[in-house]
Each structure stands twice: as C-alpha cells, then as structure tokens.
Design a protein around this motif. Structure first.
Motif, mmCIF file in Angstrom:
data_model
loop_
_atom_site.group_PDB
_atom_site.id
_atom_site.type_symbol
_atom_site.label_atom_id
_atom_site.label_comp_id
_atom_site.label_asym_id
_atom_site.label_seq_id
_atom_site.Cartn_x
_atom_site.Cartn_y
_atom_site.Cartn_z
ATOM 1 N N ASN A 72 0.974 -1.438 0.471
ATOM 2 C CA ASN A 72 0.251 0.234 0.090
ATOM 3 C C ASN A 72 0.879 1.566 -0.092
ATOM 4 O O ASN A 72 0.783 2.492 0.929
ATOM 5 N N ARG A 73 1.828 0.883 -0.745
ATOM 6 C CA ARG A 73 3.111 2.018 -0.634
ATOM 7 C C ARG A 73 2.742 3.469 -1.423
ATOM 8 O O ARG A 73 4.023 4.329 -2.130
ATOM 9 N N ALA A 74 1.495 2.907 -2.340
ATOM 10 C CA ALA A 74 1.539 4.960 -3.337
ATOM 11 C C ALA A 74 1.380 5.563 -3.196
ATOM 12 O O ALA A 74 0.919 6.203 -2.164
ATOM 13 N N GLU A 75 2.145 6.453 -3.972
ATOM 14 C CA GLU A 75 2.842 8.160 -3.485
ATOM 15 C C GLU A 75 1.172 8.810 -2.999
ATOM 16 O O GLU A 75 -0.213 8.756 -3.990
ATOM 17 N N THR A 76 0.809 9.505 -2.488
ATOM 18 C CA THR A 76 0.132 10.654 -2.686
ATOM 19 C C THR A 76 -0.488 12.037 -3.115
ATOM 20 O O THR A 76 0.504 12.112 -3.476
ATOM 21 N N VAL A 97 9.757 12.378 2.684
ATOM 22 C CA VAL A 97 9.313 11.301 1.469
ATOM 23 C C VAL A 97 8.048 12.807 0.880
ATOM 24 O O VAL A 97 7.748 12.593 -0.300
ATOM 25 N N ILE A 98 7.562 12.964 2.270
ATOM 26 C CA ILE A 98 6.261 13.284 1.409
ATOM 27 C C ILE A 98 7.106 15.208 0.675
ATOM 28 O O ILE A 98 6.292 15.723 -0.370
ATOM 29 N N VAL A 99 8.676 15.495 1.313
ATOM 30 C CA VAL A 99 9.269 16.881 0.548
ATOM 31 C C VAL A 99 9.169 16.384 -1.087
ATOM 32 O O VAL A 99 8.881 16.663 -2.476
ATOM 33 N N ARG A 100 10.756 15.170 -1.227
ATOM 34 C CA ARG A 100 9.706 14.080 -2.603
ATOM 35 C C ARG A 100 9.292 13.999 -3.565
ATOM 36 O O ARG A 100 9.479 14.701 -4.746
ATOM 37 N N GLU A 101 8.536 13.440 -2.990
ATOM 38 C CA GLU A 101 6.988 13.306 -4.067
ATOM 39 C C GLU A 101 6.531 14.577 -4.132
ATOM 40 O O GLU A 101 5.906 14.855 -5.632
ATOM 41 N N ALA A 102 6.271 15.357 -3.590
ATOM 42 C CA ALA A 102 5.604 16.994 -3.633
ATOM 43 C C ALA A 102 6.416 17.922 -5.015
ATOM 44 O O ALA A 102 6.117 18.396 -5.732
ATOM 45 N N LEU A 103 7.612 17.875 -4.721
ATOM 46 C CA LEU A 103 8.746 18.408 -5.793
ATOM 47 C C LEU A 103 8.719 17.830 -6.919
ATOM 48 O O LEU A 103 8.738 18.357 -7.597
#
Length: 400
Positions: A39-43, A211-217
């Motif tokens: 359940n590792r999907a990006e938010t 991880v939140i920052v990496r995904e957002a950027l």
C-alpha cells in the motif's frame, strides 16, 4: 499571535548532524524503505486555484496525506520507518553483516524482531505507525495513550496488534511514562519528540517524513515560495522545512510554523529564544497538535529555518475542515481531520491580515504548499464537525 523569527541562529546553516539526518542520502533511503511496504502508493498533490484566487496568491497546492499507507496520516512514514530501521540494525549486529531492507521478511530477521519490543506515547497517529511497523516485522508494541485520546483512535491502534496502556494526564505525561516503563523493562522507545540524550530515534522518525517533500517537488512545476506547516512538538515542521532547505538552498520557501493557540509551545519557545514548556490549557480540537514541550531536535532546526511562528484558534481549524469538504469552483474536495488543515488555517489567517501578508511577502506571485497531515482519523468526530461523513465528502465532487 504572530512572530517573525528573531533568533540569532535564524538563516544559519543546519548543524552537521541535522543536515545529515534530513539530507538527500537519508531521504533516498526513506523512499527505498517505503518501496518495500504494501500500500505504498504516492499520495496526491492537489491544486486549488479557486481558493488561491480568494486568498490573493498565485498558486496553492495541498499534499494530501489522508490515505498514506492505509493509516490516514503522514505519521505512517515516521514511526514505522524507525522501527524497520532499528530491527535491521539489530539484525546486522547479531548476524555480523549488513542486512538490507529486502531481507525484512526473512526468517533470520523475523527471529530477531520477535525478541524486540517497541514503545511510544501518542495522541493517535504516531502510535498507529509504530504499531503497524512492529506488526510488519513481527515485533511487539506497547502504546501509551493519555486521557484525551478518543476510544476510536485507541481502537484504531489496537487493530495492529498493539498492547494499549492508558494513563491519566496529557501527552507530555504519557511521553515521560512510556520512557520510564520502557527503561525499566528494556524496551526500545520510538518517540517523535526528543529530549537531552535521546535524539537519534526521533531523527529517524523525521527522516521518514522527508518522503513528503520528495514526492511534492517531483509534481510541482515550480518550487513553492511559502510553506505553512502545522506543529505539535515540531518534528514534522522541522523535517519538511529542513529537507526543503537542503534541496533548494537559497531558493527555499519561507517556512511558517502554525500551532493551536491552546498549545503553542514552539511559538513561546521562539518568543523566549530557547526551549520552554508551557502551562497546560483547555484541550484543543486539534488533538494531534496538543503538545506543551517542543522537541529539542525540531527546535534546533526551526530556530534556523523557521521564518515565522503563528497560532490559530479552534474555529479556524473547524472552518478549514468544512472549507475543504465544500470547495469552490473546480477545486477538489479533501477530507481533512481536526489537525490536518491547521497549516491552511494559518495561511488563511495570514492572507487576510495586511501586516502578516507584508511580513511574509504573500502576494499574487506567491506559490504556497500545504500538507493535509491527516484525514478523518476519528470518523465520528469528523462527521460531527463537518456535517458529512468522510465518504460523502469525496463522493459529492466526483463527476456525474
């Protein structure tokens, strides 16, 4: 209340230790650990142009952590990551070799984990993450909750196999009790706050949040100019602002730390110029942020890169929950728990105040990033405050 950062360390580089904790290599490691989980999907990252227009800013994006790893909160990234890290380290020590995350479910690692017990105190979300992490590796978890944690949140943690211990008092008292009992019994404390002599494990928890920052950027066409970050003990705000500063350098966004007026330990710390514990007040609806002592690691980071500190009131938090549930124009509907939208509440308050706008440089060119840090982790309470069940909110904005 609103306060610009006047600390002598403001705008100084992070300490070598904190730069390592929140750096590029460690963030990449956190992503690698995440890839090993189900359940590792990006938010999702949502654009809200209608609300941005109302606030007089150029762009508004909300990173929605409400479904992260099935736990309903960004904290799914922290406690479980720390537990996995600690189990692999102990396995490496006992086996005399490096043990990779790919071996997490091997017989050898499971045997090591079975003899480990992890403990923590929680308002709800962090404990759920630690319990999930312990269950994932086959370890035992003991979660301490204080009298203000709802039965719904306690049950949500217990579902992961955790043993629950309820104590009288508040969050900070539960932190001290968890540490005391764990020390007596040889358990490992996985806390999201830090104190003298206890910094490394909270640093691992913060590492997970990068991880939140990496995904957002990766999803933003341009980096944000401002980020409004809700805070309890400050670990989340420090992790996000710290990693943004490392990645973007001089182009980092202005970081605004937002707290409930009833539990503003970082605001008072910034005002005093040193970590302070504040007196307990009335409980806040923003229960996940109800903390009265800052994390020492978090303050060390935020004293350098937190540009402003502010508070929001109870009605501000509830108004944001309702505003996100009933959006204008083509903005998406977002389910945000009582604490999840506190950063947005701070932006709305700042955007509506001439002096705050000027102090922060908020204008029609500003690009603001917000993190919805939790969904409806207590669905009953959410429905009571919003007038709709969480699934009704998302269903109402689906195309016909």
């Amino acid at each position: 209340m609103f306060l610009l950062n006047r600390h002598p360390d403001h705008r100084r580089p992070l300490t070598e230790e904190d730069a390592a904790t929140l750096g590029l290599a460690e963030a990449a490691e956190a992503e690698r650990f995440l890839a090993a989980r189900d359940n590792r999907a990006e938010t999702p990252l949502h654009a809200l142009p209608a609300l941005a227009g109302e606030l007089g800013i150029g762009a508004l994006h909300i990173k929605d952590e409400g479904k992260r790893l099935g736990l309903g909160s960004f904290k799914a990234l922290g406690g479980a990551y720390a537990v996995m890290h600690l189990v692999l380290e102990e396995a490496a020590r006992r086996l005399g070799r490096v043990v990779d995350v790919a071996e997490l479910h091997s017989h050898e690692v499971k045997a090591v984990a079975a003899g480990m017990t992890f403990a923590c105190a929680t308002d709800g979300n962090h404990g759920r993450s630690v319990a999930q992490g312990a269950g994932l590796v086959g370890a035992r978890s003991i979660i301490f909750v204080h009298s203000g944690v709802s039965d719904e949140r306690v049950a949500a943690i217990a579902r992961f196999g955790a043993e629950m211990v309820r104590i009288a008092g508040d969050y900070d008292q539960s932190v001290r009790e968890a540490a005391r009992v764990a020390d007596e019994r040889g358990w490992t404390v996985v806390s999201d706050t830090s104190w003298p002599g206890y910094e490394r494990i909270p640093g691992l928890v913060m590492q997970g949040y990068t991880v939140i920052v990496r995904e957002a950027l990766k999803r933003l066409a341009q980096p944000p100019t401002h980020v409004f970050l809700q805070a309890g003990v400050g670990g989340f705000a420090a992790a996000v602002a710290g990693h943004l500063a490392i990645v973007l350098g001089e182009d980092r966004p202005k970081a605004v730390v937002v707290e409930p007026a009833r539990a503003a330990c970082l605001y008072e710390t910034a005002k005093a110029g040193r970590p302070v514990a504040i007196e307990h007040s009335k409980p806040t609806v923003m229960a996940m942020l109800e903390c009265y002592e800052p994390s020492l690691v978090a303050w060390r980071v935020l004293s350098r890169i937190g540009d402003a500190f502010m508070t929001v009131d109870e009605e501000d938090a509830v108004a944001v929950m309702n505003r996100l549930a009933r959006p204008s124009g083509d903005d998406p509907a977002i389910v945000s728990g009582e604490s999840g939208g506190a950063g947005l509440a701070g932006l709305i308050r700042a955007a509506g105040d001439r002096k705050m706008r000027a102090a922060l440089g908020l204008d029609t060119a500003s690009r603001v990033l917000i993190v919805n840090s939790e969904g409806a982790t207590d669905p009953g309470r959410y429905a009571e405050l919003v007038g709709m069940a969480p699934d009704e909110v998302t269903r109402e904005k689906q195309p016909a």
